[in-house]
Design a protein around this motif. Structure first.
Motif, PDB file in Angstrom:
ATOM      1  N   MET A   1       0.873  -1.200   0.068  1.00  0.00           N
ATOM      2  CA  MET A   1       0.021   0.092   0.127  1.00  0.00           C
ATOM      3  C   MET A   1       0.908   1.285  -0.038  1.00  0.00           C
ATOM      4  N   LYS A   2       2.087   1.183   0.353  1.00  0.00           N
ATOM      5  CA  LYS A   2       3.184   2.217   0.251  1.00  0.00           C
ATOM      6  C   LYS A   2       3.262   2.882  -1.230  1.00  0.00           C
ATOM      7  N   VAL A   3       3.076   1.907  -2.150  1.00  0.00           N
ATOM      8  CA  VAL A   3       3.087   2.466  -3.623  1.00  0.00           C
ATOM      9  C   VAL A   3       1.950   3.341  -3.703  1.00  0.00           C
ATOM     10  N   LEU A   4       0.668   2.755  -3.419  1.00  0.00           N
ATOM     11  CA  LEU A   4      -0.322   3.422  -3.700  1.00  0.00           C
ATOM     12  C   LEU A   4      -0.743   4.869  -2.802  1.00  0.00           C
ATOM     13  N   ALA A   5       0.067   5.018  -1.725  1.00  0.00           N
ATOM     14  CA  ALA A   5       0.006   6.349  -1.067  1.00  0.00           C
ATOM     15  C   ALA A   5       0.672   7.264  -1.622  1.00  0.00           C
ATOM     16  N   LYS A   6       1.557   6.941  -2.492  1.00  0.00           N
ATOM     17  CA  LYS A   6       2.364   8.222  -3.253  1.00  0.00           C
ATOM     18  C   LYS A   6       1.639   8.847  -4.139  1.00  0.00           C
ATOM     19  N   TRP A   7       0.458   8.059  -4.984  1.00  0.00           N
ATOM     20  CA  TRP A   7      -0.345   8.781  -6.110  1.00  0.00           C
ATOM     21  C   TRP A   7      -1.396   9.816  -5.519  1.00  0.00           C
ATOM     22  N   HIS A   8      -1.453  10.722  -6.225  1.00  0.00           N
ATOM     23  CA  HIS A   8      -2.254  11.885  -5.823  1.00  0.00           C
ATOM     24  C   HIS A   8      -3.229  12.047  -6.935  1.00  0.00           C
ATOM     25  N   LEU A   9      -4.228  12.707  -6.957  1.00  0.00           N
ATOM     26  CA  LEU A   9      -5.196  13.164  -7.960  1.00  0.00           C
ATOM     27  C   LEU A   9      -4.450  13.847  -9.226  1.00  0.00           C
ATOM     28  N   ARG A  10      -3.805  14.750  -8.823  1.00  0.00           N
ATOM     29  CA  ARG A  10      -2.634  15.309 -10.026  1.00  0.00           C
ATOM     30  C   ARG A  10      -2.205  14.321 -11.008  1.00  0.00           C
ATOM     31  N   ASP A  11      -1.661  13.220 -10.409  1.00  0.00           N
ATOM     32  CA  ASP A  11      -0.956  12.176 -11.152  1.00  0.00           C
ATOM     33  C   ASP A  11      -1.788  11.578 -11.909  1.00  0.00           C
ATOM     34  N   ILE A  12      -2.962  11.206 -11.394  1.00  0.00           N
ATOM     35  CA  ILE A  12      -3.903  10.493 -12.120  1.00  0.00           C
ATOM     36  C   ILE A  12      -4.680  11.218 -13.323  1.00  0.00           C
ATOM     37  N   ILE A  13      -4.740  12.522 -13.265  1.00  0.00           N
ATOM     38  CA  ILE A  13      -5.116  13.640 -13.959  1.00  0.00           C
ATOM     39  C   ILE A  13      -3.929  13.540 -15.241  1.00  0.00           C
ATOM     40  N   THR A  14      -2.752  13.826 -14.728  1.00  0.00           N
ATOM     41  CA  THR A  14      -1.558  13.940 -15.666  1.00  0.00           C
ATOM     42  C   THR A  14      -1.614  12.661 -16.534  1.00  0.00           C
ATOM     43  N   ILE A  15      -1.656  11.429 -16.130  1.00  0.00           N
ATOM     44  CA  ILE A  15      -1.699  10.308 -17.004  1.00  0.00           C
ATOM     45  C   ILE A  15      -2.828   9.986 -17.732  1.00  0.00           C
TER      46      ILE A  15
ATOM     47  N   PRO B   1       6.520   5.747 -21.442  1.00  0.00           N
ATOM     48  CA  PRO B   1       7.554   6.432 -20.971  1.00  0.00           C
ATOM     49  C   PRO B   1       7.529   7.693 -20.801  1.00  0.00           C
ATOM     50  N   ILE B   2       6.598   8.602 -21.637  1.00  0.00           N
ATOM     51  CA  ILE B   2       6.333  10.057 -21.230  1.00  0.00           C
ATOM     52  C   ILE B   2       5.720  10.009 -19.991  1.00  0.00           C
ATOM     53  N   ALA B   3       4.643   9.125 -19.542  1.00  0.00           N
ATOM     54  CA  ALA B   3       3.974   8.993 -18.420  1.00  0.00           C
ATOM     55  C   ALA B   3       4.932   8.931 -17.223  1.00  0.00           C
ATOM     56  N   PHE B   4       5.710   7.874 -17.322  1.00  0.00           N
ATOM     57  CA  PHE B   4       6.712   7.818 -16.221  1.00  0.00           C
ATOM     58  C   PHE B   4       7.509   8.872 -16.105  1.00  0.00           C
ATOM     59  N   MET B   5       8.213   9.547 -17.047  1.00  0.00           N
ATOM     60  CA  MET B   5       9.042  10.532 -16.882  1.00  0.00           C
ATOM     61  C   MET B   5       8.613  11.863 -16.212  1.00  0.00           C
ATOM     62  N   VAL B   6       7.288  12.051 -16.450  1.00  0.00           N
ATOM     63  CA  VAL B   6       6.585  13.193 -15.776  1.00  0.00           C
ATOM     64  C   VAL B   6       5.860  12.695 -14.306  1.00  0.00           C
ATOM     65  N   VAL B   7       5.331  11.653 -14.197  1.00  0.00           N
ATOM     66  CA  VAL B   7       4.596  11.259 -13.064  1.00  0.00           C
ATOM     67  C   VAL B   7       5.595  10.729 -12.180  1.00  0.00           C
ATOM     68  N   ARG B   8       6.691   9.925 -12.625  1.00  0.00           N
ATOM     69  CA  ARG B   8       7.537   9.295 -11.636  1.00  0.00           C
ATOM     70  C   ARG B   8       7.165   8.368 -11.023  1.00  0.00           C
ATOM     71  N   LEU B   9       6.246   7.376 -10.989  1.00  0.00           N
ATOM     72  CA  LEU B   9       5.751   6.615 -10.103  1.00  0.00           C
ATOM     73  C   LEU B   9       5.507   5.104 -10.775  1.00  0.00           C
ATOM     74  N   PRO B  10       5.732   4.081  -9.923  1.00  0.00           N
ATOM     75  CA  PRO B  10       5.461   2.526 -10.321  1.00  0.00           C
ATOM     76  C   PRO B  10       4.033   2.549 -10.977  1.00  0.00           C
ATOM     77  N   GLY B  11       4.056   1.911 -11.912  1.00  0.00           N
ATOM     78  CA  GLY B  11       2.561   1.459 -12.775  1.00  0.00           C
ATOM     79  C   GLY B  11       2.196   2.761 -13.560  1.00  0.00           C
ATOM     80  N   SER B  12       2.866   3.956 -13.474  1.00  0.00           N
ATOM     81  CA  SER B  12       2.412   4.914 -14.556  1.00  0.00           C
ATOM     82  C   SER B  12       2.658   4.689 -16.039  1.00  0.00           C
ATOM     83  N   SER B  13       3.674   4.003 -16.256  1.00  0.00           N
ATOM     84  CA  SER B  13       3.687   3.357 -17.718  1.00  0.00           C
ATOM     85  C   SER B  13       2.936   2.287 -18.283  1.00  0.00           C
ATOM     86  N   LEU B  14       2.557   1.414 -17.439  1.00  0.00           N
ATOM     87  CA  LEU B  14       1.777   0.467 -17.784  1.00  0.00           C
ATOM     88  C   LEU B  14       0.198   0.937 -17.741  1.00  0.00           C
ATOM     89  N   ILE B  15      -0.050   1.835 -16.807  1.00  0.00           N
ATOM     90  CA  ILE B  15      -1.470   2.342 -16.717  1.00  0.00           C
ATOM     91  C   ILE B  15      -1.720   3.295 -18.050  1.00  0.00           C
TER      92      ILE B  15
END
Length: 190
Positions: free
Chosen positions: A1-15, A62-76
């Protein structure tokens, strides 16, 4: 759950924004594929068209990961972009979702290799190589590449790899640098 705790609404909107943008790019790539495939197929070069354009379909993660920088961002991002591609009439339909999954998975493996702490050409390079390997492995069965001669498989693999290096490393680096300079997206601090 530590990884999920790092996600913010801004990250979801950016992705979501990146995925929508790349969903349109993926559909355009589908049209380009159809056009170029029709031109080159009579010359026996049809199988190389998808491989040459392959990197275009791998850029969203890769663009999503470079901006959001969170695990799972590339896959999502890859899966969401592929879902939008399918929904907007992309010619590959549901197959695009499988492709998006494998593209994102390969990229994630590359970024995970650096424990999601490198945001540079080196991490993009490994992500592109692993994405190429993972997706080509799936293409052996999904597209029947396993039935091809070894020399043809190697030629297709190398074409896919070069395309992915050009688009998912070179062009992604350029776009990320432009985003950063223009302050288009606030890149998360590591």
């Amino acid at each position: 759950m530590k990884v999920l705790a790092k996600w913010h609404l801004r990250d979801i909107i950016t992705i979501a924004i990146i995925s929508v943008l790349f969903g349109f790019i993926f559909v355009f790539s589908d049209w380009l594929y159809t056009l170029v495939y029709g031109i080159l197929s009579p010359l026996g070069l049809g199988p190389f068209v998808g491989e040459g354009l392959f990197g275009l379909w791998c850029m969203g993660g890769p663009i999503a990961f470079m901006v959001v920088r969170l695990p799972g961002s590339s896959l999502i991002s890859e899966i969401l972009g592929a879902f939008l591609e399918s929904g907007m009439g992309g010619q590959f339909g549901i197959t695009a979702l499988f492709a998006g999954f494998f593209q994102g998975l390969g990229s994630e493996l590359g970024f995970a290799s650096f424990r999601y702490k490198r945001f540079d050409v080196r991490s993009l390079l490994l992500a592109a190589v692993l994405s190429t390997v993972v997706t080509f492995g799936s293409a052996l069965f999904i597209h029947g590449y396993i039935k091809l001669k070894l020399s043809m498989m190697l030629a297709l693999f190398l074409t896919r790899l070069v395309s992915n290096l050009i688009f998912s490393v070179g062009l992604v680096s350029l776009i990320h640098n432009l985003f950063t300079r223009a302050h288009t997206f606030e890149t998360r601090k590591s």
